[in-house]
Design a protein around this motif. Structure first.
Motif, PDB file in Angstrom:
ATOM      1  N   THR A 159    -126.917  74.246  44.769  1.00  0.00           N
ATOM      2  CA  THR A 159    -127.567  75.342  45.652  1.00  0.00           C
ATOM      3  C   THR A 159    -126.855  76.256  46.346  1.00  0.00           C
ATOM      4  OG1 THR A 159    -127.139  73.607  47.409  1.00  0.00           O
ATOM      5  CG2 THR A 159    -129.339  73.577  46.431  1.00  0.00           C
ATOM      6  N   GLU A 160    -125.354  75.889  46.486  1.00  0.00           N
ATOM      7  CA  GLU A 160    -124.473  76.781  46.944  1.00  0.00           C
ATOM      8  C   GLU A 160    -124.110  77.944  45.807  1.00  0.00           C
ATOM      9  OE1 GLU A 160    -120.815  74.481  48.258  1.00  0.00           O
ATOM     10  OE2 GLU A 160    -121.669  74.237  50.064  1.00  0.00           O
ATOM     11  N   GLN A 161    -123.948  77.501  44.525  1.00  0.00           N
ATOM     12  CA  GLN A 161    -124.265  78.376  43.531  1.00  0.00           C
ATOM     13  C   GLN A 161    -125.181  79.369  43.552  1.00  0.00           C
ATOM     14  OE1 GLN A 161    -122.819  76.225  39.977  1.00  0.00           O
ATOM     15  NE2 GLN A 161    -123.360  77.953  38.602  1.00  0.00           N
ATOM     16  N   LEU A 162    -126.489  78.977  43.710  1.00  0.00           N
ATOM     17  CA  LEU A 162    -127.444  79.823  43.696  1.00  0.00           C
ATOM     18  C   LEU A 162    -127.502  80.644  44.814  1.00  0.00           C
ATOM     19  CD1 LEU A 162    -130.447  77.087  42.978  1.00  0.00           C
ATOM     20  CD2 LEU A 162    -129.704  78.831  41.555  1.00  0.00           C
ATOM     21  N   LYS A 163    -126.979  80.299  46.014  1.00  0.00           N
ATOM     22  CA  LYS A 163    -126.848  80.875  47.341  1.00  0.00           C
ATOM     23  C   LYS A 163    -125.672  82.253  46.842  1.00  0.00           C
ATOM     24  CE  LYS A 163    -127.457  77.825  51.096  1.00  0.00           C
ATOM     25  NZ  LYS A 163    -126.920  76.954  52.054  1.00  0.00           N
ATOM     26  N   ARG A 164    -124.782  81.893  46.368  1.00  0.00           N
ATOM     27  CA  ARG A 164    -123.732  82.955  46.027  1.00  0.00           C
ATOM     28  C   ARG A 164    -124.215  84.107  44.894  1.00  0.00           C
ATOM     29  NH1 ARG A 164    -120.380  78.444  45.472  1.00  0.00           N
ATOM     30  NH2 ARG A 164    -120.490  78.473  43.013  1.00  0.00           N
ATOM     31  N   ASN A 165    -125.291  83.603  44.379  1.00  0.00           N
ATOM     32  CA  ASN A 165    -125.784  84.653  43.278  1.00  0.00           C
ATOM     33  C   ASN A 165    -126.977  85.365  43.819  1.00  0.00           C
ATOM     34  OD1 ASN A 165    -124.261  84.618  40.580  1.00  0.00           O
ATOM     35  ND2 ASN A 165    -123.993  82.612  41.297  1.00  0.00           N
ATOM     36  N   GLY A 166    -127.393  85.263  45.326  1.00  0.00           N
ATOM     37  CA  GLY A 166    -128.427  85.761  45.830  1.00  0.00           C
ATOM     38  C   GLY A 166    -129.756  84.988  45.543  1.00  0.00           C
ATOM     39  N   LYS A 167    -129.913  83.841  45.157  1.00  0.00           N
ATOM     40  CA  LYS A 167    -131.089  83.020  44.719  1.00  0.00           C
ATOM     41  C   LYS A 167    -131.557  82.337  45.968  1.00  0.00           C
ATOM     42  CE  LYS A 167    -131.306  84.337  40.342  1.00  0.00           C
ATOM     43  NZ  LYS A 167    -131.880  83.624  39.202  1.00  0.00           N
ATOM     44  N   ASN A 168    -132.868  82.042  46.090  1.00  0.00           N
ATOM     45  CA  ASN A 168    -133.394  81.428  47.145  1.00  0.00           C
ATOM     46  C   ASN A 168    -134.661  80.438  46.508  1.00  0.00           C
ATOM     47  OD1 ASN A 168    -135.306  83.057  46.815  1.00  0.00           O
ATOM     48  ND2 ASN A 168    -135.572  83.788  48.780  1.00  0.00           N
ATOM     49  N   ASN A 169    -134.200  80.222  45.216  1.00  0.00           N
ATOM     50  CA  ASN A 169    -135.417  79.366  44.519  1.00  0.00           C
ATOM     51  C   ASN A 169    -135.225  77.854  44.506  1.00  0.00           C
ATOM     52  OD1 ASN A 169    -133.043  79.553  42.824  1.00  0.00           O
ATOM     53  ND2 ASN A 169    -134.043  79.854  40.992  1.00  0.00           N
ATOM     54  N   TRP A 170    -134.785  77.274  45.503  1.00  0.00           N
ATOM     55  CA  TRP A 170    -134.768  75.853  45.429  1.00  0.00           C
ATOM     56  C   TRP A 170    -135.307  75.210  46.708  1.00  0.00           C
ATOM     57  CZ3 TRP A 170    -131.027  78.934  47.246  1.00  0.00           C
ATOM     58  CH2 TRP A 170    -130.301  78.777  48.451  1.00  0.00           C
ATOM     59  N   THR A 171    -135.461  73.905  46.740  1.00  0.00           N
ATOM     60  CA  THR A 171    -135.518  73.026  47.960  1.00  0.00           C
ATOM     61  C   THR A 171    -134.884  71.666  47.768  1.00  0.00           C
ATOM     62  OG1 THR A 171    -137.883  73.875  48.220  1.00  0.00           O
ATOM     63  CG2 THR A 171    -137.315  71.847  49.298  1.00  0.00           C
ATOM     64  N   VAL A 172    -134.195  71.180  48.949  1.00  0.00           N
ATOM     65  CA  VAL A 172    -133.485  70.183  48.605  1.00  0.00           C
ATOM     66  C   VAL A 172    -133.939  69.031  49.576  1.00  0.00           C
ATOM     67  CG1 VAL A 172    -131.298  68.652  48.986  1.00  0.00           C
ATOM     68  CG2 VAL A 172    -131.148  70.899  48.077  1.00  0.00           C
ATOM     69  N   LEU A 173    -134.315  67.568  49.099  1.00  0.00           N
ATOM     70  CA  LEU A 173    -134.925  66.318  49.844  1.00  0.00           C
ATOM     71  C   LEU A 173    -133.873  65.428  49.731  1.00  0.00           C
ATOM     72  CD1 LEU A 173    -138.773  66.538  48.625  1.00  0.00           C
ATOM     73  CD2 LEU A 173    -137.783  67.475  50.863  1.00  0.00           C
ATOM     74  N   SER A 174    -133.192  65.196  50.841  1.00  0.00           N
ATOM     75  CA  SER A 174    -131.911  64.398  50.730  1.00  0.00           C
ATOM     76  C   SER A 174    -132.434  62.997  51.696  1.00  0.00           C
ATOM     77  CB  SER A 174    -130.610  65.021  51.190  1.00  0.00           C
ATOM     78  OG  SER A 174    -129.704  64.165  50.987  1.00  0.00           O
ATOM     79  N   TYR A 175    -132.218  61.911  51.099  1.00  0.00           N
ATOM     80  CA  TYR A 175    -132.762  60.791  51.675  1.00  0.00           C
ATOM     81  C   TYR A 175    -131.833  59.421  52.193  1.00  0.00           C
ATOM     82  CZ  TYR A 175    -137.365  62.408  50.145  1.00  0.00           C
ATOM     83  OH  TYR A 175    -138.633  63.173  49.917  1.00  0.00           O
TER      84      TYR A 175
END
Length: 262
Positions: free
Chosen positions: A185-201
């Motif tokens: 997700t940090e890699q996506l952020k660095r490339n200007g993407k917001n196409n993710w959701t994280v569910l951490s349990y």
């Protein structure tokens, strides 16, 4: 009647054909393809390489079905399957929604091949293998040294045009999935993407499956190990399975069933 969102269902290193999750997805309004990729019928008994064209053919097969909605398909994947699911999202325009359950952001074990290009797996340090007091094997640490100095093996996830749902069991003892999802997700952020959701349990282990399945804390994996420690605590793992199952369906409908949003 009508057409339905199409989903490819991928499991991990156990191999064979596992259909229970695909069957449950089908009962919830999806057309689902449970896809074996080794240790089944005429497929190789073990993986020597992963040919992505096989999975591309599966996506095209699903999209040709007259009852599949299109224009893209989803992938629901876990462990080794999640490695393949992530690669499909990066390389295949047909994949527009990808669920990644406790997977890596790099290739595990054997090379991937796609259209003549070979993608090598991340090196690992077998000496970092650990054991519980009961003799159960934990693979979670074997990539920690090599991963830091081998960025060239990380998937270029920013090239994917679809959406991601990362599902993480924080007590996963098989894959350090919390760290890998954070890196992705940090890699996506660095490339200007917001196409993710994280569910951490917290308290959930590796095998986050549909709800009301019992926690499998440890089991054998054919051709890998006779006693793998998957991790997890009974109550939080059960709660994670209930919550994640609902969120998986919501995610797939949101990004595959455009008619529901009209």
């Amino acid at each position: 009647e009508g057409r339905f969102p199409g989903v490819i269902d991928l499991f991990g290193g156990t191999g064979g054909l596992l259909e229970f999750r695909a069957s449950l997805l089908a009962s919830r309004g999806f057309i689902s393809l449970a896809l074996a990729y080794f240790h089944y019928d005429d497929l190789p008994p073990k993986l020597e390489e992963t040919d992505l064209e096989y999975f591309e053919e599966a996506a095209d097969f699903l999209l040709r079905h007259p009852k599949v909605l299109g224009p893209g398909v989803g992938v629901v994947s876990v462990c080794k399957g999640a490695e393949i699911g992530l690669s499909m999202a990066v390389h295949l325009k047909q994949v527009t929604a990808t669920v990644l359950i406790n997977g890596p952001n790099f290739i595990l074990g054997v090379p991937q091949v796609y259209r003549g290009q070979i993608y090598e797996p991340m090196p690992h340090s077998i000496q970092l293998l650990s054991f519980t007091r009961l003799g159960l094997v934990e693979f979670g640490g074997i990539y920690e040294e090599t991963r830091i100095v081998n960025n060239q093996y990380i998937f270029p996830i920013e090239k994917a045009q679809g959406h991601f749902l990362f599902i993480v069991g924080e007590e996963d003892k098989n894959i350090n999935s919390k760290v890998y999802a954070k890196e992705a997700t940090e890699q996506l952020k660095r490339n200007g993407k917001n196409n993710w959701t994280v569910l951490s349990y917290p308290g959930a282990g590796h095998l986050i499956e549909p709800p009301y399945s019992p926690l499998c804390c440890a089991s054998g994996t054919p051709g890998v190990c006779s006693a793998v420690h998957w991790g997890g605590e009974v109550i939080p793992h059960a709660a994670a399975q209930e919550h994640a199952w609902i969120e998986i369906q919501k995610f797939l409908r949101k990004h595959l069933d455009v008619t529901s949003q009209l």
